[in-house]
Design an enzyme around this catalytic site. Sequence first.
Site, PDB file in Angstrom:
ATOM      1  N   ASP A 214       0.819  -1.340   0.204  1.00  0.00           N
ATOM      2  CA  ASP A 214      -0.066   0.137   0.129  1.00  0.00           C
ATOM      3  C   ASP A 214       0.781   1.445   0.014  1.00  0.00           C
ATOM      4  O   ASP A 214       1.858   1.215   0.806  1.00  0.00           O
ATOM      5  CB  ASP A 214      -0.772  -0.026   1.329  1.00  0.00           C
ATOM      6  CG  ASP A 214      -1.911   1.075   1.105  1.00  0.00           C
ATOM      7  OD1 ASP A 214      -2.890   0.832   0.586  1.00  0.00           O
ATOM      8  OD2 ASP A 214      -1.540   2.267   1.738  1.00  0.00           O
ATOM      9  N   GLU A 257      -4.792   2.479  -3.706  1.00  0.00           N
ATOM     10  CA  GLU A 257      -3.555   2.518  -3.901  1.00  0.00           C
ATOM     11  C   GLU A 257      -2.907   1.130  -3.330  1.00  0.00           C
ATOM     12  O   GLU A 257      -1.872   1.221  -2.951  1.00  0.00           O
ATOM     13  CB  GLU A 257      -2.999   3.759  -3.260  1.00  0.00           C
ATOM     14  CG  GLU A 257      -3.407   3.792  -1.592  1.00  0.00           C
ATOM     15  CD  GLU A 257      -4.601   4.547  -1.216  1.00  0.00           C
ATOM     16  OE1 GLU A 257      -4.991   5.004  -0.120  1.00  0.00           O
ATOM     17  OE2 GLU A 257      -5.439   4.587  -2.425  1.00  0.00           O
TER      18      GLU A 257
END
Length: 339
Positions: A214, A257
């Site tokens: 992430d 993301e």
Amino acid sequence: MHYTDTIDDSRQYLRLALELIGKHGLPTDPLNYCIWYEYASGRNEHLNQSIDEHIKKNGSFSVDVLRQIYNQHVIGQAETVTHLVREELKKVFAEIIGTIKTTRQDFSESENKLESINDALVPDLPEADVEKIVHRIKQEINNLEVSSSSFREQLRQATHEIDQLKLKMARYRKAALKDPLTRVANRRGFEDTLKEAIGKTGGAGSPLCLIIADIDHFKKVNDTHGHLVGDNVLRMVAATIKDSIKGRDLVARIGGEEFAILLPDTPIDGAEKLAENMRLTFEAIDLKKKNSGESLGQVTLSFGVTMYRHGEPTEAFIQRADEALYQSKETGRNQVTRF
């Protein structure tokens, strides 16, 4: 039209659509939004091809051109690839059946003519008549050869068309498993590959590892520099991860993301080392804006690593990697945690 996009995907397509509308100086009306949302999502291959060809030839769009594209590729688009292929197969089979009927008719006519020729072969037939009969026989044989050749050509063409349909279906399937922004696998592509990989681990339990990564403080990137810069960061991250893996390994964008890296035949120590190498790679990158050279600062990633336990539910496998990622986030980010 029926959409099943996730909230994150739909927001991404919205940003891309608005960017494209602005780029081409178009009004943000519902028609243009629909066209460019479809284009941004990459789901409508024929629409994208039509737009790309028009841009290459003309550069700009008129209202009439956009309406034509909308009517042809959005309203007139079949809802599923299966329907499109089925309709094209119907055409192919109709042509084959028509050719079979024509060929059968030709053979039937030749059969009748040859029977009449046979009946004409009576005793004491004059030489001149024999020559005529020989000529007629040669003519019918030639007709049969032509009919047979036409039938073979029709079958060859039908085979070619069916092969093209198979390629088209493969392209649609491939496109449906790709994230349009980063061009790596999407969540559906990840889940399909994960299911297949788990099935190949076997009773002996050949190793299968999962890394979930992430981007740290990605919201700050978007808020500070804008979503277009954020999109470029996502593309860069996807490309860097893709360059770090090999063979049957897979990288997928599974959230805004968040990325998943699936590693078949990789032991946990190897997966952890790969994650650490990627962490160091991103830590060393100094991102700059292309147009101004302005530094975007450091973009780091946090990683969670785990290995599949034979027989466990898929959800448990993914959750353990998520928990490892959460631990990396909670203990300072830009870290690798192994569970």
